[in-house]
Every structure is written in structure tokens, then in C-alpha cells.
Design an enzyme around this catalytic site. Structure first.
Site, short mmCIF file in Angstrom:
data_model
loop_
_atom_site.label_atom_id
_atom_site.label_comp_id
_atom_site.label_asym_id
_atom_site.label_seq_id
_atom_site.Cartn_x
_atom_site.Cartn_y
_atom_site.Cartn_z
N CYS A 255 0.84 -1.20 0.00
CA CYS A 255 0.00 0.00 0.00
C CYS A 255 0.88 1.26 0.00
O CYS A 255 1.48 1.59 -1.01
CB CYS A 255 -0.98 -0.05 1.17
SG CYS A 255 -2.34 1.14 1.04
N HIS B 157 -3.37 -5.77 1.19
CA HIS B 157 -2.62 -5.98 2.43
C HIS B 157 -2.53 -7.46 2.82
O HIS B 157 -3.37 -7.96 3.59
CB HIS B 157 -3.29 -5.22 3.57
CG HIS B 157 -3.13 -3.74 3.49
ND1 HIS B 157 -2.21 -3.05 4.25
CD2 HIS B 157 -3.77 -2.81 2.74
CE1 HIS B 157 -2.29 -1.76 3.98
NE2 HIS B 157 -3.24 -1.58 3.06
N GLU C 244 -0.61 -8.78 4.94
CA GLU C 244 -0.35 -8.94 6.38
C GLU C 244 -1.64 -9.06 7.20
O GLU C 244 -1.60 -9.49 8.36
CB GLU C 244 0.50 -7.78 6.91
CG GLU C 244 -0.21 -6.48 7.15
CD GLU C 244 -0.44 -5.64 5.91
OE1 GLU C 244 -0.79 -4.45 6.04
OE2 GLU C 244 -0.26 -6.16 4.78
#
Length: 222
Positions: free
Chosen positions: A85, A194, A196
Site C-alpha cells: 500500500c 494488504h 499482512e
């Protein structure tokens, strides 16, 4: 492997990225934007957030942070670098990746679980996936539209440097539905979604993003 996660003023996903690094079987090393030393890490993650409040352009100020001098030099030597991002925006501003990220075409912030197709499973960060594999991970951005001039875009596509591509819907107007790209060596990867946030079932988001954090280990012992 020891993976550094950089925190800039305004970063908000660094703790999540560190956790994902550990779940992926690596050691997370916290790095500060003002550092002049990468502390001997084997790879670097530039996490998401709003570094410097996204003033000027997203990532435009962070590219001048002392740590980025070290990251750019290390990437040139082949160190794996992942930008998520805002991290992707910083990589483009630092010229480690081509193109740029601009405001979403609908002028609104988007937050959704996004279906993606893995287009390149040969990079340092995607070797845990298979080409054509579909994964679903969170997407949240206001300036996530990937753009490049026609020549650059043709080169990215022709050289197989699109890493992941949006499916079902293009959430931000990115050209060719591009969600992430790599450099020509495959060690630097940037993507807007994302991974994560999708590394453990406990959070309800599944584990489709975990491959981005296990690929380095799998390559090291392949």
C-alpha cells in the site's frame, strides 16, 4: 531470515507486518525512518499507512528518509524488498518500481476483501503461490490507482512483471487491473492490497496473504 519492517511518521500497519513476518517463520526487526543502518537484515518490508500524512503525494516525502537511501542501495544489490500500500507508493516514488499510484477513480476511500489472481509466482515474495492462483485479501486505500505511460505499461506486461491482478471488480481504476508489480530482477515487489491482514484464521480473514511472508523461507531452503 531477519526481515526489517520500516516505520515512518504516519505508518499504521507496521505492527501487523511484524506479526505477519513472525507467523511466516522469520524474525521481525523494527527499523526507523531516520536510521542509516539496516542492521544486517536479509529483507525489508515497507508497510502501509499514511506516511507524513500523504502530503505532496503519497510516499513523496518518505522517499527522502535516511533509511530509504539504505533500502535503495540494498535493493540494487538484490535484497528482497516488499512494499504494501503506502510502501508500494514509496517504492514508486523512489524509482525502485515504475509507474505511480494516483487517487481512486471514484474519488472515495475503498475498504474491502479483494479477490486477486497471482500472475507471477517467481518473485522473491510470491514463490509460495502458483501462477493463476486466486487469493482474497484486504484492500484499503484512497490513492491506489496504478498508472504508467503506454510504453512502460507494455513493458511491464510483456516482461511478466505484473505480480497480482484484481478480479471481480477493479476497485480503484488501476490500468489493466494491476494490483501489484515487480522489478526486472524479481526482488522488489509492491502491491496495494494488504497480505499482512490475512495470515491467520483467528482474525476471520483467512490465510491467503501468508505466502508473501513464507516465500523467502521456502526459497532459502529450496
Amino acid at each position: 531470515m531477519r526481515i526489517g519492517v520500516v516505520t515512518f511518521p504516519g505508518t499504521l500497519d507496521d505492527v501487523d507486518a511484524q506479526r505477519a513476518v513472525r507467523i511466516g517463520g522469520n524474525e521481525a526487526v523494527a527499523l526507523w525512518h531516520g536510521d542509516h543502518d539496516l542492521e544486517g537484515v536479509d529483507a525489508v518490508v515497507l508497510p502501509g499507512g499514511f506516511s507524513y500524512g500523504d502530503y505532496l503525494r503519497c510516499g513523496a516525502i518518505s522517499r527522502f528518509a535516511p533509511v530509504m537511501t539504505e533500502v535503495v542501495a540494498a535493493a540494487g544489490r538484490g535484497m528482497p524488498v516488499l512494499g504494501i500500500c503506502n510502501g508500494f507508493q514509496i517504492l514508486c516514488e523512489s524509482r525502485l518500481l515504475p509507474g505511480a499510484l494516483i487517487r481512486n477513480d471514484h474519488r472515495k476511500f475503498v475498504c474491502r476483501d479483494q479477490l486477486l489472481r497471482v500472475e507471477n509466482a517467481e518473485t522473491a515474495w510470491t514463490s509460495a503461490y502458483t501462477e493463476g492462483q486466486e487469493i482474497r485479501i484486504a484492500l484499503k486505500n484512497g490513492e491506489g490507482g496504478f498508472v504508467a505511460d503506454a510504453e512502460t505499461l507494455a513493458r511491464i506486461e510483456g516482461e511478466g512483471r505484473v505480480v497480482v491482478r484484481y478480479l471481480e471488480v477493479n476497485p480503484n481504476g488501476s490500468l489493466n487491473d494491476i494490483a501489484g508489480i515487480t522489478n526486472d530482477r524479481g526482488n522488489v515487489v509492491g502491491l496495494m492490497p494488504h497480505p499482512e491482514h490475512a495470515v491467520e484464521k483467528l482474525t476471520g480473514s483467512g490465510t491467503d496473504g501468508l505466502g508473501f511472508f513464507t516465500s523467502l523461507v521456502e526459497r532459502a531452503f529450496a
